[in-house]
Design a protein around this motif. Structure first.
Motif, PDB file in Angstrom:
ATOM      1  N   PHE A  33       0.848  -1.187   0.000  1.00 40.45           N
ATOM      2  CA  PHE A  33       0.000   0.000   0.000  1.00 40.45           C
ATOM      3  C   PHE A  33       0.888   1.242   0.000  1.00 40.45           C
ATOM      4  N   TYR A  35       0.533   5.248   1.003  1.00 37.57           N
ATOM      5  CA  TYR A  35      -0.286   6.259   1.663  1.00 37.57           C
ATOM      6  C   TYR A  35       0.431   7.604   1.615  1.00 37.57           C
ATOM      7  N   LEU A  43      -4.239  10.272   6.797  1.00 39.91           N
ATOM      8  CA  LEU A  43      -3.702   9.175   5.997  1.00 39.91           C
ATOM      9  C   LEU A  43      -4.616   8.919   4.810  1.00 39.91           C
ATOM     10  N   GLY A 103     -15.191 -12.180   3.707  1.00 40.08           N
ATOM     11  CA  GLY A 103     -15.503 -12.887   4.931  1.00 40.08           C
ATOM     12  C   GLY A 103     -14.577 -12.510   6.051  1.00 40.08           C
ATOM     13  N   LEU A 104     -14.628 -13.223   7.128  1.00 41.62           N
ATOM     14  CA  LEU A 104     -13.793 -12.896   8.268  1.00 41.62           C
ATOM     15  C   LEU A 104     -12.337 -13.188   7.942  1.00 41.62           C
ATOM     16  N   SER A 105     -11.505 -12.283   8.380  1.00 38.91           N
ATOM     17  CA  SER A 105     -10.074 -12.512   8.169  1.00 38.91           C
ATOM     18  C   SER A 105      -9.316 -11.880   9.312  1.00 38.91           C
ATOM     19  N   ASP A 108      -5.504  -8.612   8.021  1.00 37.67           N
ATOM     20  CA  ASP A 108      -5.504  -7.305   7.376  1.00 37.67           C
ATOM     21  C   ASP A 108      -4.401  -6.404   7.903  1.00 37.67           C
ATOM     22  N   THR A 109      -3.633  -6.879   8.853  1.00 39.37           N
ATOM     23  CA  THR A 109      -2.613  -6.035   9.478  1.00 39.37           C
ATOM     24  C   THR A 109      -1.630  -5.515   8.452  1.00 39.37           C
ATOM     25  N   GLN A 110      -1.322  -4.232   8.584  1.00 38.64           N
ATOM     26  CA  GLN A 110      -0.358  -3.613   7.687  1.00 38.64           C
ATOM     27  C   GLN A 110       0.861  -3.163   8.475  1.00 38.64           C
TER      28      GLN A 110
ATOM     29  N   SER B  30     -15.616  -6.556  10.018  1.00 39.66           N
ATOM     30  CA  SER B  30     -15.219  -7.933  10.327  1.00 39.66           C
ATOM     31  C   SER B  30     -14.133  -7.939  11.410  1.00 39.66           C
ATOM     32  N   ASN B  31     -13.359  -6.879  11.445  1.00 39.06           N
ATOM     33  CA  ASN B  31     -12.378  -6.720  12.511  1.00 39.06           C
ATOM     34  C   ASN B  31     -12.006  -5.248  12.596  1.00 39.06           C
ATOM     35  N   GLN B  33      -8.650  -2.655  13.841  1.00 43.93           N
ATOM     36  CA  GLN B  33      -7.253  -2.615  14.265  1.00 43.93           C
ATOM     37  C   GLN B  33      -6.948  -1.243  14.853  1.00 43.93           C
ATOM     38  N   TYR B  35      -3.613   1.372  15.647  1.00 42.82           N
ATOM     39  CA  TYR B  35      -2.236   1.699  15.364  1.00 42.82           C
ATOM     40  C   TYR B  35      -1.840   2.910  16.194  1.00 42.82           C
ATOM     41  N   PHE B  45       1.363  -1.140  14.243  1.00 40.37           N
ATOM     42  CA  PHE B  45       0.224  -1.968  14.626  1.00 40.37           C
ATOM     43  C   PHE B  45       0.259  -2.267  16.119  1.00 40.37           C
ATOM     44  N   GLN B  48      -5.497  -6.204  17.048  1.00 40.75           N
ATOM     45  CA  GLN B  48      -6.668  -6.421  16.217  1.00 40.75           C
ATOM     46  C   GLN B  48      -7.745  -7.094  17.054  1.00 40.75           C
ATOM     47  N   VAL B  50     -11.549  -8.988  16.750  1.00 39.33           N
ATOM     48  CA  VAL B  50     -12.333  -9.695  15.741  1.00 39.33           C
ATOM     49  C   VAL B  50     -13.748 -10.028  16.217  1.00 39.33           C
ATOM     50  N   PHE B  88      -4.687   5.613  15.849  1.00 42.02           N
ATOM     51  CA  PHE B  88      -5.608   5.417  14.735  1.00 42.02           C
ATOM     52  C   PHE B  88      -6.343   4.096  14.888  1.00 42.02           C
ATOM     53  N   PRO B  92     -11.328  -2.954   7.898  1.00 39.27           N
ATOM     54  CA  PRO B  92     -11.148  -3.437   6.539  1.00 39.27           C
ATOM     55  C   PRO B  92     -12.314  -3.033   5.645  1.00 39.27           C
ATOM     56  N   LEU B 101      -7.606  -1.158   4.189  1.00 40.73           N
ATOM     57  CA  LEU B 101      -8.009  -0.618   5.476  1.00 40.73           C
ATOM     58  C   LEU B 101      -8.488   0.819   5.304  1.00 40.73           C
ATOM     59  N   PHE B 103      -8.723   4.050   7.495  1.00 44.14           N
ATOM     60  CA  PHE B 103      -8.213   4.582   8.749  1.00 44.14           C
ATOM     61  C   PHE B 103      -9.096   5.718   9.248  1.00 44.14           C
TER      62      PHE B 103
END
Lengths: 121, 113
Positions: A33, A35, A43, A103-105, A108-110, B30-31, B33, B35, B45, B48, B50, B88, B92, B101, B103
């Protein structure tokens, strides 16, 4: 300790010049990604690659910005010609998401690089 | 489109006081996060969440995910100067085949010694 690296860390250039920023994602990550962060806009997502293919660049000014991934270890963001309003910190982030998104995941952490602080005079 | 709102935008606290930032999404997530970005640094990070109603703790930080999975909060107990930074939240967003994502605008925390 795997990290996202970005070069250069700082860039000062004059209006009209070309600027190229580089990013090395974490080895094994399949998403990258780009930004842009400013005080006013926060962001903003510019571009998104998965498995080196561009999936979303709707946030990027098309006339002067371009993003590519020539290989899995390098992502580039180019501005030509640069303008003073492009001054910002540009972050690259990488992640690992499932091939079948939806769906659920929990993936997604970046992971962000240190950023390139760009000043266009 | 999906929006993630965060409040407050700024918060100044005296060292030792508690701090809370809130995140609200226009759609079910769905989740979510969280930061943290230190001044001059990059977003890092933290955690997270869920599950609906989930609560997680990291030392003095407590993270909650709402029952409807549309809001979340981060609470810091007894702030320290090392807590300074912008927090932040991010949720998703699935756009076609692209998963990215969104933010929030962040809450900038200043801790006065």
């Amino acid at each position: 300790d795997a990290r996202v690296t970005q070069t250069p860390r700082h860039k000062v250039t004059e209006m009209g010049q070309e600027v190229t920023m580089r990013c090395q994602p974490i080895l094994g990550h399949n998403t990258v990604f780009w930004y842009r962060q400013t005080m006013m806009q926060g962001l903003e997502l510019l571009a998104y690659f998965r498995n080196r293919a561009p999936l979303d660049d709707s946030g990027m000014p098309k006339d002067r910005f371009s993003a590519e991934m020539p290989d899995a270890t390098l992502a580039t963001l180019k501005i030509q010609p640069s303008e003073p309003r492009d001054s910002a910190v540009y972050f690259c982030a990488s992640g690992l998401v499932p091939i079948l998104a939806g769906g659920l995941s929990s993936t997604d952490t970046q992971y962000f690089g240190p950023g390139t602080r760009l000043t266009v005079l | 489109g999906q929006q993630v709102m965060q409040i407050p935008q700024y918060q100044h606290v005296q060292e030792g006081e508690d701090f809370t930032t809130y995140c609200n999404s226009s759609t079910t997530l769905s989740n979510i996060q969280w930061y943290k970005q230190r001044p001059g640094g990059h977003p890092v990070f933290l955690i997270q969440l869920v599950k609906s109603g989930e609560v997680k703790k990291q030392k003095r930080l407590t993270f909650q995910f709402g029952e409807a999975k549309k809001n979340s909060s981060l609470h810091i107990t007894a702030t320290q100067t090392t807590d300074v930074g912008t927090y932040f939240c991010a949720g998703p967003k699935l756009t076609g085949s692209a998963r990215q994502l969104t933010f929030g605008s962040g809450t900038q925390l200043t801790v006065l010694p």
